[in-house]
Scaffold this motif. Structure first.
Motif, PDB file in Angstrom:
ATOM      1  N   PRO A 185       0.833  -1.213   0.000  1.00  0.00           N
ATOM      2  CA  PRO A 185       0.000   0.000   0.000  1.00  0.00           C
ATOM      3  C   PRO A 185       0.862   1.254   0.000  1.00  0.00           C
ATOM      4  CG  PRO A 185      -0.816  -1.589   1.594  1.00  0.00           C
ATOM      5  CD  PRO A 185       0.484  -2.127   1.079  1.00  0.00           C
ATOM      6  N   ALA A 186       0.392   2.263  -0.737  1.00  0.00           N
ATOM      7  CA  ALA A 186       1.050   3.571  -0.807  1.00  0.00           C
ATOM      8  C   ALA A 186       2.543   3.432  -1.096  1.00  0.00           C
ATOM      9  CB  ALA A 186       0.812   4.360   0.472  1.00  0.00           C
ATOM     10  N   GLN A 187       2.884   2.448  -1.869  1.00  0.00           N
ATOM     11  CA  GLN A 187       4.283   2.189  -2.259  1.00  0.00           C
ATOM     12  C   GLN A 187       5.201   2.058  -1.052  1.00  0.00           C
ATOM     13  OE1 GLN A 187       4.909   5.524  -4.977  1.00  0.00           O
ATOM     14  NE2 GLN A 187       4.273   4.267  -6.715  1.00  0.00           N
TER      15      GLN A 187
ATOM     16  N   GLU B 153       5.094   8.026   5.500  1.00  0.00           N
ATOM     17  CA  GLU B 153       4.276   9.236   5.729  1.00  0.00           C
ATOM     18  C   GLU B 153       2.860   9.025   5.181  1.00  0.00           C
ATOM     19  OE1 GLU B 153       5.745  12.704   3.751  1.00  0.00           O
ATOM     20  OE2 GLU B 153       4.216  14.013   4.637  1.00  0.00           O
ATOM     21  N   LEU B 154       2.780   8.465   3.966  1.00  0.00           N
ATOM     22  CA  LEU B 154       1.463   8.246   3.364  1.00  0.00           C
ATOM     23  C   LEU B 154       0.691   7.163   4.107  1.00  0.00           C
ATOM     24  CD1 LEU B 154       2.531   8.395  -0.410  1.00  0.00           C
ATOM     25  CD2 LEU B 154       1.285  10.153   0.876  1.00  0.00           C
TER      26      LEU B 154
ATOM     27  N   LEU C 297      -0.843   8.655   7.156  1.00  0.00           N
ATOM     28  CA  LEU C 297      -2.035   9.444   6.804  1.00  0.00           C
ATOM     29  C   LEU C 297      -3.224   8.538   6.506  1.00  0.00           C
ATOM     30  CD1 LEU C 297      -0.459  12.164   4.465  1.00  0.00           C
ATOM     31  CD2 LEU C 297      -1.630  12.598   6.634  1.00  0.00           C
ATOM     32  N   LEU C 298      -2.977   7.490   5.728  1.00  0.00           N
ATOM     33  CA  LEU C 298      -4.069   6.587   5.361  1.00  0.00           C
ATOM     34  C   LEU C 298      -4.645   5.887   6.588  1.00  0.00           C
ATOM     35  CD1 LEU C 298      -2.636   5.011   2.072  1.00  0.00           C
ATOM     36  CD2 LEU C 298      -4.612   6.537   2.266  1.00  0.00           C
ATOM     37  N   ASP C 299      -3.778   5.595   7.535  1.00  0.00           N
ATOM     38  CA  ASP C 299      -4.231   4.946   8.767  1.00  0.00           C
ATOM     39  C   ASP C 299      -5.269   5.807   9.489  1.00  0.00           C
ATOM     40  OD1 ASP C 299      -4.040   2.788  10.555  1.00  0.00           O
ATOM     41  OD2 ASP C 299      -2.972   4.102  11.948  1.00  0.00           O
TER      42      ASP C 299
ATOM     43  N   LYS D 248     -12.802   9.601   9.767  1.00  0.00           N
ATOM     44  CA  LYS D 248     -13.084   8.655   8.679  1.00  0.00           C
ATOM     45  C   LYS D 248     -14.566   8.692   8.314  1.00  0.00           C
ATOM     46  CE  LYS D 248      -9.383   5.501   9.980  1.00  0.00           C
ATOM     47  NZ  LYS D 248      -9.012   4.174  10.457  1.00  0.00           N
TER      48      LYS D 248
ATOM     49  N   VAL E  21      -4.078   6.408  -3.613  1.00  0.00           N
ATOM     50  CA  VAL E  21      -2.781   6.339  -2.925  1.00  0.00           C
ATOM     51  C   VAL E  21      -2.590   4.968  -2.290  1.00  0.00           C
ATOM     52  CG1 VAL E  21      -1.396   7.289  -1.046  1.00  0.00           C
ATOM     53  CG2 VAL E  21      -2.684   8.821  -2.544  1.00  0.00           C
ATOM     54  N   GLU E  22      -3.616   4.467  -1.627  1.00  0.00           N
ATOM     55  CA  GLU E  22      -3.468   3.176  -0.934  1.00  0.00           C
ATOM     56  C   GLU E  22      -3.129   2.045  -1.916  1.00  0.00           C
ATOM     57  OE1 GLU E  22      -6.881   1.051   0.265  1.00  0.00           O
ATOM     58  OE2 GLU E  22      -5.882   0.028   1.906  1.00  0.00           O
ATOM     59  N   LEU E  23      -3.865   2.014  -3.029  1.00  0.00           N
ATOM     60  CA  LEU E  23      -3.744   0.878  -3.959  1.00  0.00           C
ATOM     61  C   LEU E  23      -2.706   1.106  -5.060  1.00  0.00           C
ATOM     62  CD1 LEU E  23      -7.553   0.098  -4.317  1.00  0.00           C
ATOM     63  CD2 LEU E  23      -5.877  -1.121  -2.910  1.00  0.00           C
ATOM     64  N   ASN E  24      -2.097   2.284  -5.085  1.00  0.00           N
ATOM     65  CA  ASN E  24      -1.157   2.623  -6.176  1.00  0.00           C
ATOM     66  C   ASN E  24      -1.836   2.422  -7.527  1.00  0.00           C
ATOM     67  OD1 ASN E  24       1.005   2.741  -4.182  1.00  0.00           O
ATOM     68  ND2 ASN E  24       0.889   0.507  -4.193  1.00  0.00           N
TER      69      ASN E  24
ATOM     70  N   LEU F 207      -3.044  14.135  -0.965  1.00  0.00           N
ATOM     71  CA  LEU F 207      -3.367  13.474   0.313  1.00  0.00           C
ATOM     72  C   LEU F 207      -2.624  14.154   1.466  1.00  0.00           C
ATOM     73  CD1 LEU F 207      -4.967  10.990   1.468  1.00  0.00           C
ATOM     74  CD2 LEU F 207      -2.745   9.851   1.580  1.00  0.00           C
TER      75      LEU F 207
ATOM     76  N   LEU G 115      -5.959  16.982   9.999  1.00  0.00           N
ATOM     77  CA  LEU G 115      -5.406  16.206  11.133  1.00  0.00           C
ATOM     78  C   LEU G 115      -4.654  17.105  12.106  1.00  0.00           C
ATOM     79  CD1 LEU G 115      -4.109  13.043   9.206  1.00  0.00           C
ATOM     80  CD2 LEU G 115      -6.154  13.237  10.627  1.00  0.00           C
TER      81      LEU G 115
END
Lengths: 56, 417
Positions: free
Chosen positions: A41-43, A47-48, A51-53, B4, B371-374, B409, B417
């Protein structure tokens, strides 16, 4: 043991996750293969991922 | 409520608002500056995110030099280039003026424009009329053939269609696009069915409002250019739908994606008018005889507003015929659409895909999922020659770079945040 014999006599069926080239290699050898696309995920960027978390 | 949940709710609101939009072609304005916000005699709009003259790609510079001749501000193409570089002309991107344009997207003060209105909320959008295929301004063409056609469109085509549209009291473009997806279009690179459906709608009104000779000229042009004419109606229609999702707090959906041949950029609902950009990508495509990738300009145009609302590259499964134009196979077209469900917030209630049992098109690009899945949004598009004056040299497939989604993002996280 019976399952092992069967595997050796009939050959493998492959479920490949991730690297496309592994899938292609199996395909060219005539091995029945199912490919599942997957990447970190996110390569793998920390940091990304952080954020995704919080956001996803 | 945790963040979320707030994002999920905001995205639901966005999808609902997009679904409720009713884009109607209400008029054709003969001089763009009369209706496009903040446009004057020295303003030229272009596709993609904002860019200075010096960084513009060859086709965009050529189209701008050509349109300055059309506008009467330059006597010839050389003067057009000089004037454009002089700093006297204001350049800005279409999207920030409620406008969209394919390829170079050049929109000038005295070009005629389609005027679309959302009957749900009164918002408007604008787009020039499509010139057809071949050597055309939107692909960087600028010679007398191009300018003569633009003048004919201003003097004959646009006034005739204006009378017909006014007589019809508006034409529902969403119905046309929705039906065209059931007739083999994906409404970005294949627009043939949509163009014919538009002709079906406009014909009786044209016959009631213009003389036979004019009608004959107009029908001939529409017929010859049916492959692509409807794109310039589909795009402002998509713009109205995408704009309905703008400025929703916590919404993580993309509301604009556009390229200028140098950069590609996105705007995100909750992040206002800020553009997140990456270098424009090259297109993997099929080239017309005599051309190759070495001749190609990087990806170009506002037409990716189609993908933002779930049609175009996102609905390739509805258009097996498109692969003969952009490359690939029919089964790949289906798998491309299936991949786009992974990065979108929902399914369209309006645009459905026959080959997927009329499943709603994947709608609402969520930057978090990309972003998560590229998994970048897929785009199908035309290819312009990198030098001005030559025009279209092919069509193909590309995908939006991930980096601009990463930056979006990060900005989203910084805000919330």
């Amino acid at each position: 043991m019976e399952k092992l014999d069967k595997l050796l006599s009939t050959g493998p069926k492959v479920l490949n996750i991730g690297l496309q080239s592994f899938y292609e290699s199996c395909e060219t050898q005539g091995i029945p293969t199912v490919h599942i696309r997957w990447e970190p995920p996110a390569q793998g960027n920390p940091e990304l991922l952080s954020l995704l978390d919080k956001l996803l | 409520m945790n963040i979320k949940k707030k994002i999920e709710q905001a995205n639901e609101v966005a999808l609902e608002r997009m679904s409720n939009v009713q884009p109607i072609l209400v008029d054709i304005e003969l001089e763009a500056m009369n209706v496009i916000p903040a446009m004057d005699k020295k303003t030229i709009l272009h596709a993609g995110p904002p860019i200075d003259w010096g960084r513009m790609c060859g086709p965009t510079q050529g189209a701008i030099a050509g349109i300055l001749v059309y506008e009467g501000l330059a006597a010839n193409i050389e003067e057009g280039y000089e004037l454009a570089a002089s700093g006297e002309i204001k350049f800005d991107c279409n999207h920030d003026h409620d406008t969209v344009g394919p390829m170079t997207g050049v929109t000038s003060p005295h070009q005629p424009v389609f005027v679309l209105e959302d009957r749900e909320n009164g918002r408007k959008s604008y787009c020039t009329l499509n010139e057809g295929r071949g050597k055309v301004l939107r692909f960087g063409g600028w010679d007398f053939e191009v300018l003569d056609r633009l003048n004919w469109m201003k003097d004959i085509l646009a006034p005739a269609l204006k009378k017909a549209v006014n007589h019809a009291k508006g034409i529902d473009i969403k119905s046309i696009i929705s039906e065209s997806l059931h007739m083999g279009d994906e409404a970005h690179n294949r627009n043939r069915s949509g163009s014919y459906l538009f002709m079906r709608e406009i014909t009786p009104h044209l016959m009631d409002t213009v003389d036979v000779s004019t009608a004959k000229e107009v029908f001939l042009f529409l017929t010859q250019n049916a492959d692509i004419f409807n794109l310039n109606l589909s795009m402002p229609h998509s713009k109205l739908i995408a704009d309905a999702a703008r400025d929703i707090d916590y919404c993580s959906l993309v509301v604009a994606m556009a390229r200028n041949g140098t950069d590609i950029g996105i705007q995100v609902s909750a992040l206002g008018r800020e553009w997140f950009t990456s270098p424009a990508t090259m297109v993997d495509g099929l080239y017309f005889p005599g051309f190759s990738e070495e001749d190609a300009c990087p990806d170009l145009g506002d037409s990716t507003i189609s993908e933002v609302i779930g049609i175009g590259g996102f609905s390739m499964a509805s258009s097996p015929a498109i692969v003969s134009f952009v490359g690939g196979s029919a089964s790949e077209a289906v798998s491309r659409t299936e991949r786009m469900y992974e990065i979108t917030a929902g399914k369209s209630k309006t645009f459905t895909i026959p080959s997927l049992n009329f499943r709603g098109a994947p709608t609402g690009i969520d930057i978090r999922k990309v972003v998560e899945l590229n998994e970048p949004p897929l785009i199908n598009t035309g290819i312009a020659h990198k030098e001005a004056g030559i025009g279209q040299i092919g069509a193909g497939l590309t995908s939006a770079p991930l980096e601009m989604f990463h930056e979006a993002l990060k900005s989203f996280g910084k805000k919330y945040l």
